[in-house]
Motif scaffolding. Sequence first.
Motif, PDB file in Angstrom:
ATOM      1  N   LYS A   1       0.748  -1.180  -0.032  1.00 54.81           N
ATOM      2  CA  LYS A   1       0.044   0.010   0.051  1.00 54.81           C
ATOM      3  C   LYS A   1       0.884   1.235  -0.068  1.00 54.81           C
ATOM      4  N   GLN A   2       1.981   1.099   0.805  1.00 54.24           N
ATOM      5  CA  GLN A   2       2.807   2.423   0.991  1.00 54.24           C
ATOM      6  C   GLN A   2       3.699   2.588  -0.498  1.00 54.24           C
ATOM      7  N   GLY A   3       3.778   1.317  -1.045  1.00 52.54           N
ATOM      8  CA  GLY A   3       4.564   1.542  -2.159  1.00 52.54           C
ATOM      9  C   GLY A   3       3.857   2.054  -3.304  1.00 52.54           C
ATOM     10  N   LEU A   4       2.378   1.754  -3.440  1.00 52.59           N
ATOM     11  CA  LEU A   4       1.663   2.596  -4.389  1.00 52.59           C
ATOM     12  C   LEU A   4       1.418   3.850  -4.198  1.00 52.59           C
ATOM     13  N   SER A   5       1.241   4.164  -2.877  1.00 51.49           N
ATOM     14  CA  SER A   5       1.254   5.645  -2.644  1.00 51.49           C
ATOM     15  C   SER A   5       2.393   6.264  -3.091  1.00 51.49           C
ATOM     16  N   ASP A   6       3.607   5.897  -2.809  1.00 51.51           N
ATOM     17  CA  ASP A   6       4.992   6.368  -2.796  1.00 51.51           C
ATOM     18  C   ASP A   6       5.040   6.460  -4.555  1.00 51.51           C
ATOM     19  N   THR A   7       4.731   5.804  -5.284  1.00 56.07           N
ATOM     20  CA  THR A   7       4.712   5.568  -6.516  1.00 56.07           C
ATOM     21  C   THR A   7       3.914   6.829  -7.188  1.00 56.07           C
ATOM     22  N   GLY A   8       2.541   6.728  -6.711  1.00 57.29           N
ATOM     23  CA  GLY A   8       1.590   7.702  -7.120  1.00 57.29           C
ATOM     24  C   GLY A   8       2.218   9.312  -6.753  1.00 57.29           C
ATOM     25  N   ARG A   9       2.893   9.283  -5.651  1.00 54.86           N
ATOM     26  CA  ARG A   9       3.418  10.526  -5.313  1.00 54.86           C
ATOM     27  C   ARG A   9       4.630  11.152  -6.156  1.00 54.86           C
ATOM     28  N   PHE A  10       5.207   9.949  -6.576  1.00 58.79           N
ATOM     29  CA  PHE A  10       6.306  10.524  -7.365  1.00 58.79           C
ATOM     30  C   PHE A  10       5.810  10.848  -8.688  1.00 58.79           C
ATOM     31  N   LEU A  11       4.893  10.142  -9.381  1.00 60.02           N
ATOM     32  CA  LEU A  11       4.496  10.538 -10.592  1.00 60.02           C
ATOM     33  C   LEU A  11       3.688  11.763 -10.484  1.00 60.02           C
ATOM     34  N   VAL A  12       2.845  12.229  -9.516  1.00 59.87           N
ATOM     35  CA  VAL A  12       2.325  13.534  -9.674  1.00 59.87           C
ATOM     36  C   VAL A  12       3.241  14.718  -9.379  1.00 59.87           C
ATOM     37  N   ASN A  13       4.189  14.471  -8.525  1.00 64.95           N
ATOM     38  CA  ASN A  13       5.118  15.598  -8.348  1.00 64.95           C
ATOM     39  C   ASN A  13       6.173  15.765  -9.518  1.00 64.95           C
ATOM     40  N   SER A  14       6.329  14.568 -10.305  1.00 63.07           N
ATOM     41  CA  SER A  14       7.305  14.655 -11.419  1.00 63.07           C
ATOM     42  C   SER A  14       6.540  15.383 -12.546  1.00 63.07           C
ATOM     43  N   THR A  15       5.183  15.502 -12.609  1.00 58.98           N
ATOM     44  CA  THR A  15       4.538  15.913 -13.798  1.00 58.98           C
ATOM     45  C   THR A  15       3.935  17.216 -13.430  1.00 58.98           C
ATOM     46  N   VAL A  16       2.719  17.072 -12.484  1.00 55.30           N
ATOM     47  CA  VAL A  16       2.078  18.374 -12.130  1.00 55.30           C
ATOM     48  C   VAL A  16       2.839  19.309 -11.005  1.00 55.30           C
ATOM     49  N   GLY A  17       3.659  18.527 -10.547  1.00 57.77           N
ATOM     50  CA  GLY A  17       4.709  19.280  -9.582  1.00 57.77           C
ATOM     51  C   GLY A  17       5.870  19.843 -10.224  1.00 57.77           C
ATOM     52  N   LEU A  18       6.196  19.666 -11.683  1.00 49.38           N
ATOM     53  CA  LEU A  18       7.121  20.235 -12.413  1.00 49.38           C
ATOM     54  C   LEU A  18       8.322  19.646 -11.763  1.00 49.38           C
ATOM     55  N   LEU A  19       8.563  18.506 -12.224  1.00 47.79           N
ATOM     56  CA  LEU A  19       9.852  17.636 -11.841  1.00 47.79           C
ATOM     57  C   LEU A  19       9.967  17.628 -10.382  1.00 47.79           C
ATOM     58  N   GLY A  20       9.193  17.966  -9.720  1.00 47.32           N
ATOM     59  CA  GLY A  20       9.187  17.709  -8.181  1.00 47.32           C
ATOM     60  C   GLY A  20       9.513  19.018  -7.337  1.00 47.32           C
ATOM     61  N   PHE A  21       9.518  20.343  -8.198  1.00 46.61           N
ATOM     62  CA  PHE A  21       9.953  21.409  -7.548  1.00 46.61           C
ATOM     63  C   PHE A  21       8.676  22.048  -6.666  1.00 46.61           C
ATOM     64  N   PHE A  22       7.740  21.486  -6.945  1.00 47.29           N
ATOM     65  CA  PHE A  22       6.215  21.597  -5.739  1.00 47.29           C
ATOM     66  C   PHE A  22       5.734  20.401  -5.495  1.00 47.29           C
ATOM     67  N   ASP A  23       5.477  20.357  -4.281  1.00 43.77           N
ATOM     68  CA  ASP A  23       5.151  18.935  -3.757  1.00 43.77           C
ATOM     69  C   ASP A  23       3.527  19.096  -3.779  1.00 43.77           C
ATOM     70  N   VAL A  24       2.889  19.141  -4.925  1.00 41.84           N
ATOM     71  CA  VAL A  24       1.545  18.778  -5.191  1.00 41.84           C
ATOM     72  C   VAL A  24       0.881  17.450  -4.550  1.00 41.84           C
ATOM     73  N   ALA A  25       1.703  16.417  -4.454  1.00 41.82           N
ATOM     74  CA  ALA A  25       1.210  15.101  -3.883  1.00 41.82           C
ATOM     75  C   ALA A  25       0.632  15.221  -2.440  1.00 41.82           C
ATOM     76  N   GLN A  26       1.404  15.891  -1.602  1.00 42.44           N
ATOM     77  CA  GLN A  26       0.771  16.075  -0.124  1.00 42.44           C
ATOM     78  C   GLN A  26      -0.388  16.552   0.055  1.00 42.44           C
ATOM     79  N   HIS A  27      -0.980  17.398  -1.262  1.00 41.33           N
ATOM     80  CA  HIS A  27      -2.130  18.212  -0.932  1.00 41.33           C
ATOM     81  C   HIS A  27      -3.328  17.152  -1.471  1.00 41.33           C
ATOM     82  N   VAL A  28      -2.912  16.080  -2.131  1.00 34.21           N
ATOM     83  CA  VAL A  28      -3.992  15.107  -2.517  1.00 34.21           C
ATOM     84  C   VAL A  28      -3.859  13.576  -1.740  1.00 34.21           C
ATOM     85  N   GLY A  29      -3.357  13.781  -0.678  1.00 33.09           N
ATOM     86  CA  GLY A  29      -3.357  12.594   0.290  1.00 33.09           C
ATOM     87  C   GLY A  29      -1.994  11.634   0.084  1.00 33.09           C
ATOM     88  N   LEU A  30      -1.011  12.361  -0.402  1.00 36.20           N
ATOM     89  CA  LEU A  30       0.108  11.293  -0.750  1.00 36.20           C
ATOM     90  C   LEU A  30       1.209  11.793   0.045  1.00 36.20           C
TER      91      LEU A  30
END
Length: 291
Positions: free
Chosen positions: A103-132
């Motif tokens: 479960k944590q692995g899926l969450s962290d994978t989702g976090r990486f994908l969200v921040n790498s795209t919507v978060g502009l290569l991770g410069f913005f931690d968008v994932a924390q605002h969507v429960g990741l």
Amino acid sequence: MSEPARRTQRPRVTMALMLAAGLLAGCASAPPDYVTQTKDPWEKMNRAIYGFNDTLDKAVVRPVASTYTRAVPEPARNRFHDFLTNLFEPITIVNDVLQGKAKQGLSDTGRFLVNSTVGLLGFFDVAQHVGLPHHDEDFGETLAHWGVPSGPYLVLPILGPSTVRDAGGRVVNAYSDPAYSDITPRWRNGILVMYGLDERVSLMQANASIDSAYDPYAFVRDAYIQNRRYNIYDGNPPDQDQYQDYSDPGDASTPAASSAASPAVAAPAAASAAKPATAAPSATTSTPPAK
């Protein structure tokens, strides 16, 4: 074998090992208590290395970190911190799998994908605002999960506090992110230096606690051991005697120094000695990371 061929095979081998170990670890329970019982039989050598690290930190690393803090505004430092955190996220994902934390692995994978795209290569931690939320896992913790004892406490030159188990885990961590390990050495080394600087900046608040400790070496050692124990048990370590981890019967460290390193202080003090390029006190923020 050509270099491209080696690069093609390495991720495949890594993935195969991840899947096999994940299946084995999936049935594993919490690690046995003995895996965090850490002694310090090499104290004389460790103190000498700690002294070298501390001198380097006060002469070079700490002034550089202080200058960086004054020169770069906090919002810009935060963006860079988020970028570096996202860059090393695959290491956490690999160790999620190896520890059977699906479960944590899926969450962290989702976090990486969200921040790498919507978060502009991770410069913005968008994932924390969507429960990741961010988790922090490494191969030293994975070995503990499999029941590998910590071995003696060990201070590494420049890198700081560790154990025999965690020192070996560092090597695996370096190769558990195929994308990172395939970049040119110049960029890789530059990233490591900036990662160390970012970590040292986050630990500036620990300077006063370490400098004022009765025995700074024992303070950092005990803090590191407590913090690692906290992380290995995902924030819920079993009860144990306060001092039984740290000293052999003939250890010269004092109870006063050990008792100063409470869990609330353990994270900053331990962190300051455990990260690349941070010297000593050279592993995490002042609050233990979410697991």
